[in-house]
Scaffold this motif. Sequence first.
Motif, mmCIF file in Angstrom:
data_model
loop_
_atom_site.group_PDB
_atom_site.id
_atom_site.type_symbol
_atom_site.label_atom_id
_atom_site.label_comp_id
_atom_site.label_asym_id
_atom_site.label_seq_id
_atom_site.Cartn_x
_atom_site.Cartn_y
_atom_site.Cartn_z
ATOM 1 N N GLN A 107 0.629 -1.202 0.243
ATOM 2 C CA GLN A 107 0.155 0.064 0.342
ATOM 3 C C GLN A 107 0.689 1.148 -0.297
ATOM 4 O OE1 GLN A 107 -3.417 -0.433 2.898
ATOM 5 N NE2 GLN A 107 -2.713 -2.317 3.030
ATOM 6 N N PRO A 108 0.044 2.274 -0.605
ATOM 7 C CA PRO A 108 1.661 3.760 -0.050
ATOM 8 C C PRO A 108 1.936 3.838 1.417
ATOM 9 C CG PRO A 108 -0.829 3.757 -1.276
ATOM 10 C CD PRO A 108 -1.068 2.765 -1.263
ATOM 11 N N GLU A 109 2.798 5.213 1.005
ATOM 12 C CA GLU A 109 3.173 4.552 2.458
ATOM 13 C C GLU A 109 2.559 5.873 3.103
ATOM 14 O OE1 GLU A 109 7.024 6.282 1.928
ATOM 15 O OE2 GLU A 109 8.106 4.577 1.821
ATOM 16 N N ARG A 193 6.473 -0.363 -9.115
ATOM 17 C CA ARG A 193 4.996 -0.129 -7.502
ATOM 18 C C ARG A 193 4.481 -1.148 -8.124
ATOM 19 N NH1 ARG A 193 1.304 5.461 -9.621
ATOM 20 N NH2 ARG A 193 1.209 4.746 -11.506
ATOM 21 N N GLN A 197 -0.966 0.240 -5.614
ATOM 22 C CA GLN A 197 -0.623 1.174 -5.144
ATOM 23 C C GLN A 197 -0.635 2.133 -6.973
ATOM 24 O OE1 GLN A 197 3.641 0.636 -4.608
ATOM 25 N NE2 GLN A 197 3.816 1.043 -2.526
ATOM 26 N N TYR A 200 -4.882 3.102 -6.209
ATOM 27 C CA TYR A 200 -4.587 3.862 -5.560
ATOM 28 C C TYR A 200 -4.265 5.252 -5.943
ATOM 29 C CZ TYR A 200 -5.196 2.389 -0.430
ATOM 30 O OH TYR A 200 -5.781 2.086 0.556
#
Length: 686
Positions: A107-109, A193, A197, A200
Amino acid sequence: MLVTSISATNVLSFSDLHTTLGPGTTIVTGPNGVGKSNLGRCLDLACSVIERYARASTGIQRADAYREAGRWGSDTFEVVITLQMNQQWERDLVWLFVRASCAYGTQPEDAEENTPEVLDGFARAVLDEDSISVLHDGALRVQYDERQPMPWSAVWEFGVDFERWQIGLVGNNAGHIRLCSGTKAFSQQRRVRSFTQALYAAVDTRVGSNGSLDGAYYKRSISFEHALPSAIESIDFDVSTATDASLPRAASRQELAHQLGVTDADNRIFGFVHVMEAILRRGIVLTENRRLPARSDFALQELTSGPVDLRDGSAVAAELFRLKNGSAVEQRQYERLVELYAKLTSCQLGLRTRPIDSEGSADLRIEPTVVSDQGEIPVSFSGTGREEALVLATLLSREYGRLLVLDEPAVNLEPTMQRRLITALRDAGQVLVITHNPDMVPIDGVDDLEKITRLAPTVDGVEVRRAPSLKADEKLGWRKLLEPTHVRGLLFAAGVILCEGQTETGALPEWWRDTSTVGLPDPEAAHIPIISVGGDKAFGSYCSYLDAFGVPWAIIADGPALRGDSVLAKQLAGRGQGLPAGPPSDRDDFEAWRDYWREVGVFTLADRFGDDGTKAGEFEAFLGRVDQAIYDNAKAIGGRSKPRVGACFAIEHPTPPSGILDLYVRIMSVLSQKSSSSRSVASLRS
């Protein structure tokens, strides 16, 4: 699944082959040694490599055997199969994988930490399921490069608008989506990525976001293409394991594992290669042209592990047992099988089963039988044809939505069964039939012409040849031409000698039985039939047919056909044959016209036109000039049968007359030039 084309570069006998397949039956013909069976092997190569890397315990031996598949020892080669996932179960499997890839991706940070179950719901909510259809139509590209540390590589290539992307299946880029240029992926370093991600980011760009999985995310969906990478990116597109095993598992991953037949799903990483392997395993059914003896003893495990591999036909009894005692759907398939077997053989099929009381590995003895008023006997004792029919009936009764490859299916069938098999193939979905048998070439309807493919040898490899686009009346003409079996048999010839009449077909083969004095094989050994077209007006239709399928021809005509305004001249000129430039200016100069026609493979044994009512230009006149007494005797013996008259003359005059062997040398030279193959006259010399 629908396979739409097969391409092969430097594989087996193919230098650069591309052939398309229709949704019904495709009949593959051609001379011996051209590589008809290699078409099926190209499919097997691709399936074996995918199986090898999706299922580590299987496929290894077959895949490794194809390391030597390079044409003339080439260390690089490629097979490309274009296909459509047109079955609902295939599309559902792809959708499950896409959701699971999101559920278990990084997942995105800056995003809130979400469980796989929540991410699964996120994918469902924001991603338009219909947009996944871009993955349903594409090309499976399998390559081998001996110079690389990992010689095998494979990708699934698909397109959106005018761009092409590849999902790595095998090799260095396995598990990644990349934008590609042509057939080669960009080689520069890319930012990587996860699909999660990318999804998102696509949602942020398309609908706006506040960093959580509520609000705007659930108000509208986006297209799959919006999550695809740019030229400087690579998307990690696989289904990894959960970092925290205590978290609820995503429904998509569980169902994906179930559909793939995997029980130990918790510790498995799934790639798109597993999806492709499942689709290929169920969607491409390969058979071999050699049958192994039928087995009768089986372990219970073999009978409960899904459809039986019928590649060599030995385990057909196990498949019968499985279907007869399976689900309602499988039992209906068994009923179709029994019905089809009765249509093929006019016999009733039975199945005997009894347990084996032994310490061996087998648990059941299963025997298919032929049932009649006199009793029942095992199919294995009722004749090879009935055994083969049982294997074919089992294969043809399987579900639609797959490509069935039949290599020499009629080898053990008598003509009546062959005709029944042709009828059965019409209702069997997509079938690729590889055959040497002209009776297996359908010609019952005008559209059957479109089903015929001939592999023609050339100096550069193999060419795929098909009938041209024809008008309705032209199709009727071709269908009538191809009705005789021997005319369809020309598809398998290395070349054809067309004679104007039947007297020639009686005499010339007798004189050409021994051509060793001119250093050439006889026509039979060279696989070059000699046939009569039934008159000078019929040459054109035969030439059009043979040219369309890449069969080289030569003509032996009577004197009148050599006129510049003859029917033959008009036919060849009208169909774009390209007559030699500079025809003789003197209409009556026979020798000049004879030499002129030789350039396009038209020959004669006449010494004049003979169109003055004397018939002096006919082949029969040539026989009279050789020996009138023998010719008169041959006519007395042969009567009205022209082939018999010709044969009688040649038998009574066994030494080939002057010009006969020279004619054969000229014909063989023309056939070699027309074929443009490596089988030149020099290579034909004994």
